[in-house]
Design a protein around this motif. Sequence first.
Motif, short mmCIF file in Angstrom:
data_model
loop_
_atom_site.label_atom_id
_atom_site.label_comp_id
_atom_site.label_asym_id
_atom_site.label_seq_id
_atom_site.Cartn_x
_atom_site.Cartn_y
_atom_site.Cartn_z
N VAL A 316 0.82 -1.14 0.05
CA VAL A 316 0.21 0.08 0.07
C VAL A 316 0.84 1.14 -0.02
O VAL A 316 0.64 2.16 -0.79
N LEU A 317 1.90 1.44 0.71
CA LEU A 317 2.83 2.56 0.89
C LEU A 317 3.48 2.89 -0.34
O LEU A 317 3.43 3.97 -0.79
N CYS A 318 4.17 1.72 -1.04
CA CYS A 318 4.66 1.87 -2.30
C CYS A 318 3.82 2.37 -3.29
O CYS A 318 4.18 3.14 -4.22
N THR A 319 2.50 1.71 -3.42
CA THR A 319 1.52 2.45 -4.58
C THR A 319 1.14 3.73 -4.19
O THR A 319 1.06 4.46 -4.93
N LEU A 320 0.99 4.30 -2.70
CA LEU A 320 0.75 5.46 -2.53
C LEU A 320 1.81 6.42 -2.86
O LEU A 320 1.30 7.47 -3.42
N LEU A 321 2.97 6.04 -2.72
CA LEU A 321 4.24 6.74 -3.34
C LEU A 321 4.28 6.86 -4.57
O LEU A 321 4.40 8.11 -5.02
N THR A 322 3.87 5.94 -5.30
CA THR A 322 3.75 6.07 -6.82
C THR A 322 2.85 6.88 -7.46
O THR A 322 2.94 7.91 -7.95
N ILE A 323 1.69 6.87 -6.58
CA ILE A 323 0.41 7.76 -7.16
C ILE A 323 0.70 9.26 -6.77
O ILE A 323 0.51 9.93 -7.46
N CYS A 324 1.19 9.38 -5.51
CA CYS A 324 1.62 10.93 -5.16
C CYS A 324 2.56 11.36 -6.08
O CYS A 324 2.82 12.54 -6.36
N GLY A 325 3.75 10.58 -6.51
CA GLY A 325 4.70 10.93 -7.20
C GLY A 325 4.44 11.26 -8.46
O GLY A 325 4.78 12.39 -9.16
N ASN A 326 3.22 10.65 -8.98
CA ASN A 326 3.00 11.09 -10.56
C ASN A 326 2.02 12.38 -10.19
O ASN A 326 2.04 13.21 -11.16
N ALA A 327 1.12 12.60 -9.34
CA ALA A 327 0.26 13.59 -9.21
C ALA A 327 1.10 14.94 -8.84
O ALA A 327 0.67 16.33 -9.42
N MET A 328 2.39 14.75 -8.34
CA MET A 328 3.34 16.16 -8.18
C MET A 328 3.65 16.68 -9.59
O MET A 328 3.83 17.88 -9.63
N GLY A 329 3.79 15.83 -10.43
CA GLY A 329 4.08 16.26 -11.81
C GLY A 329 5.61 16.59 -12.12
O GLY A 329 6.35 16.39 -11.13
N ARG A 330 6.05 17.16 -13.17
CA ARG A 330 7.37 17.21 -13.74
C ARG A 330 7.95 18.41 -13.27
O ARG A 330 9.01 18.61 -13.09
N LYS A 331 7.10 19.46 -12.61
CA LYS A 331 7.66 20.63 -12.20
C LYS A 331 8.51 20.63 -11.00
O LYS A 331 9.13 21.53 -10.64
N VAL A 332 8.16 19.52 -10.15
CA VAL A 332 8.83 19.47 -8.90
C VAL A 332 9.97 18.20 -9.02
O VAL A 332 9.98 17.47 -9.55
N LYS A 333 11.30 18.77 -8.90
CA LYS A 333 12.65 18.07 -9.02
C LYS A 333 13.39 18.21 -8.02
O LYS A 333 13.25 19.12 -6.89
N LEU A 334 14.17 17.22 -7.93
CA LEU A 334 15.39 17.38 -6.71
C LEU A 334 16.75 17.36 -7.61
O LEU A 334 17.02 16.93 -8.44
N ASP A 335 17.50 18.44 -7.06
CA ASP A 335 18.59 18.70 -7.84
C ASP A 335 19.92 18.20 -6.73
O ASP A 335 20.02 18.62 -5.57
N VAL A 336 20.84 17.21 -7.46
CA VAL A 336 21.73 16.80 -6.76
C VAL A 336 23.04 16.96 -7.76
O VAL A 336 22.95 16.17 -8.72
N GLY A 337 23.88 17.75 -7.46
CA GLY A 337 25.12 17.73 -8.50
C GLY A 337 24.73 18.40 -9.73
O GLY A 337 23.90 19.58 -9.56
N ASN A 338 24.87 17.82 -10.79
CA ASN A 338 24.47 18.11 -11.94
C ASN A 338 23.18 17.35 -12.42
O ASN A 338 23.05 17.65 -13.69
N MET A 339 22.88 16.64 -11.68
CA MET A 339 21.47 15.74 -11.88
C MET A 339 20.29 16.21 -11.56
O MET A 339 20.27 16.91 -10.45
#
Length: 693
Positions: A316-339
């Motif tokens: 359930v947790l991993c499914t919820l994380l996947t759903i929420c991760g998609n709902a966040m959209g492409r505008k939310v990103k994590l910057d680490v180094g040059n990636m």
Amino acid sequence: MNEVLKYALYTAKNGIKVFPLASIDSKRNCTCFKGKNCQQIAKHPILAGSWKKYATTDEQTIKSWFENGKYNFALVVPDNYVVVDVDPKNGGDLALANFEKEFGKLTHTVEVKTGSGGRHLFYLKPKQLAGVHVKNREIIRGVDIKAAGGYLVGVGSNHKSGNKYIQAGVMGFDLTKVQELQHEDLIKLLNPQKKASKENHQSSVKPIIDVGFTDGKVAEGSRNHFLFALACSLRGRGFFEDQILGALRVINSLHCTPSLSEDEVILCSKSAARYAVGAASPEKPKYSMNDACFDGALGEVVRIISEHTESSAIGVLCTLLTICGNAMGRKVKLDVGNMNHASNLFLILVGSTSKGRKGTSYNVAREVSQQFIDSSWFSRVETGLASGEGLIQAVRDKKTILNEKGQDVTIDEGTKDKRLLIYEPEVSKVLRVAKREGNTVSQILRQAWDGGRIQSLSKASPQVATGHHISMIGHITNHELLTEIELNDIFNGFANRCLWVYVERERLLPLGGSIIDFLCDYKKLEGIFYEPSERTSLKLSEKAKPVWTQIYQSHNTSFDTQDEKLNALEARGTDHILRLALIYAYADRATEISPQHLHSAQSIWNYCRLSIAYVFGTKAQYASRVEEKILELFNNRTELTRTQIRDGLNRNSSSKEINEIRQRLLEKDLIQVDFKDGTEVWTKKIDNSINSH
């Protein structure tokens, strides 16, 4: 008075709580609504809610339950009891005999013979464990401990075999004669406070995967467990009983001082041979609700609802994380180094049909997410992935052409919302179509996970998609996965872009559960998953940077160089951890990634690694089990047609798999294959059979 009522009343009069279980009908099916399809025939509670709430010693209540003779009964193990549960079908009887030979006999006590031929040995909790919480768990292969918090099927109850649970031994079911457990070595196994002793004894009595030995001699006190562990290691690698026995004889004569008797060596080999091939390795992945993955806002939600669904909490947790991760959209990103890392995940839940409760995991997570995700997002969930072109079509860009005046004219408005969650309850179909020549679904999925430009190669009407945010949730059984996935999928980068999570049903809720009642006042997550109007970048906090450095270094130095397949499957572990940490942080409304977000993400990945080892590390072992099953199909017959073999395997094995098993059996000289009137016939060679020894 029927036997169940008689023994239920007697048990209650001795201060032990009881409650009703399902029983069997005239056809030995479960009396619950699932009938023959029930996974716990005649063993599960029948009343809604937690059995702990309605278990009782009240005489009138017990009579109302059992006077009609329709139910089995369960007794709740009291705080001052420990019960040794010996399961012969998993080799428990032989494993216990081996344990007693090495460490001494258990005290005679009150005993119940189960319907399957097993044993329940009732003991009073020893004084050494006063105040110690004894866990319900397996202590030796096929031998469990039932303590406070567990329950057992009671005397007089019906087993699915048609046999009854009966009192055994000279003491009968006389609870006044229950003896105190006085076995020092067994007590050490039960005591979690004595960790060093516990580890030593577990290593001596549980099957060990990699057992080595030196040119030195095995001491007299270690001979039995040394040979038993070695036997289980060989069994785990697919050896048969006669092969194991031959190896043990050599090791016994060379390294055991003095050598064990022939009978003792045979007992070791027989004990190990009772286990399923590969049963010793690898183990099923396990997790605790105290693990770091259940921290934070999303973890807290899953904690709240976990007792009210049969689904695996980690699923359930991993499914919820996947759903929420998609709902966040492409505008939310994590910057680490040059990636830059986005929040789109590919999740695949692996588990048995029905028993895995994979579909329930998705339904529960979706129901929860509806409480705080913008309703417009749910139209972005699609199923039926069959081609790369179809995937591009779902997130395609706007398309224009130049008219005769040189002006741009829109011929396709494209997809405005580039978020897309692919939900595939049967991901085996995707793996199957990916094998077809010319199908681009695997290639496009890999590009979609990366987030780059994806484009169809159609000359007539090529489609392009940029700025997309594609996630996937898939479900598959262990058997389908090992049958359908190709080595190319593992080594081309598709499989390591997925989070592989093994799931099982956690509990039985015959009347279902209601989760929304427990979330009606839970407003902490409300509204946070609307797609932001501006790009949002999160970075590692100063405290998180050294934590990430340690995780990164640990991951890149922990590969098993002997297993290229597992290495390939785990190659993107650090990428998964960062994506998961981003989702955890965004759900917590954090402006940066904290050490806790990294720990939560790493906890998920650690479980995925265990799942990968368990699921993908068993293909050869699974093939060995199928091989043994085919040999069992012969029984007293010497010939079987291919159709009979396929039917005997319940049509669960592909033609390719049967061909591979046929080749293995031919190489071992166990069968001969001929064609009679155009029909393929397998003949068992009796003289060379494993059953002839």
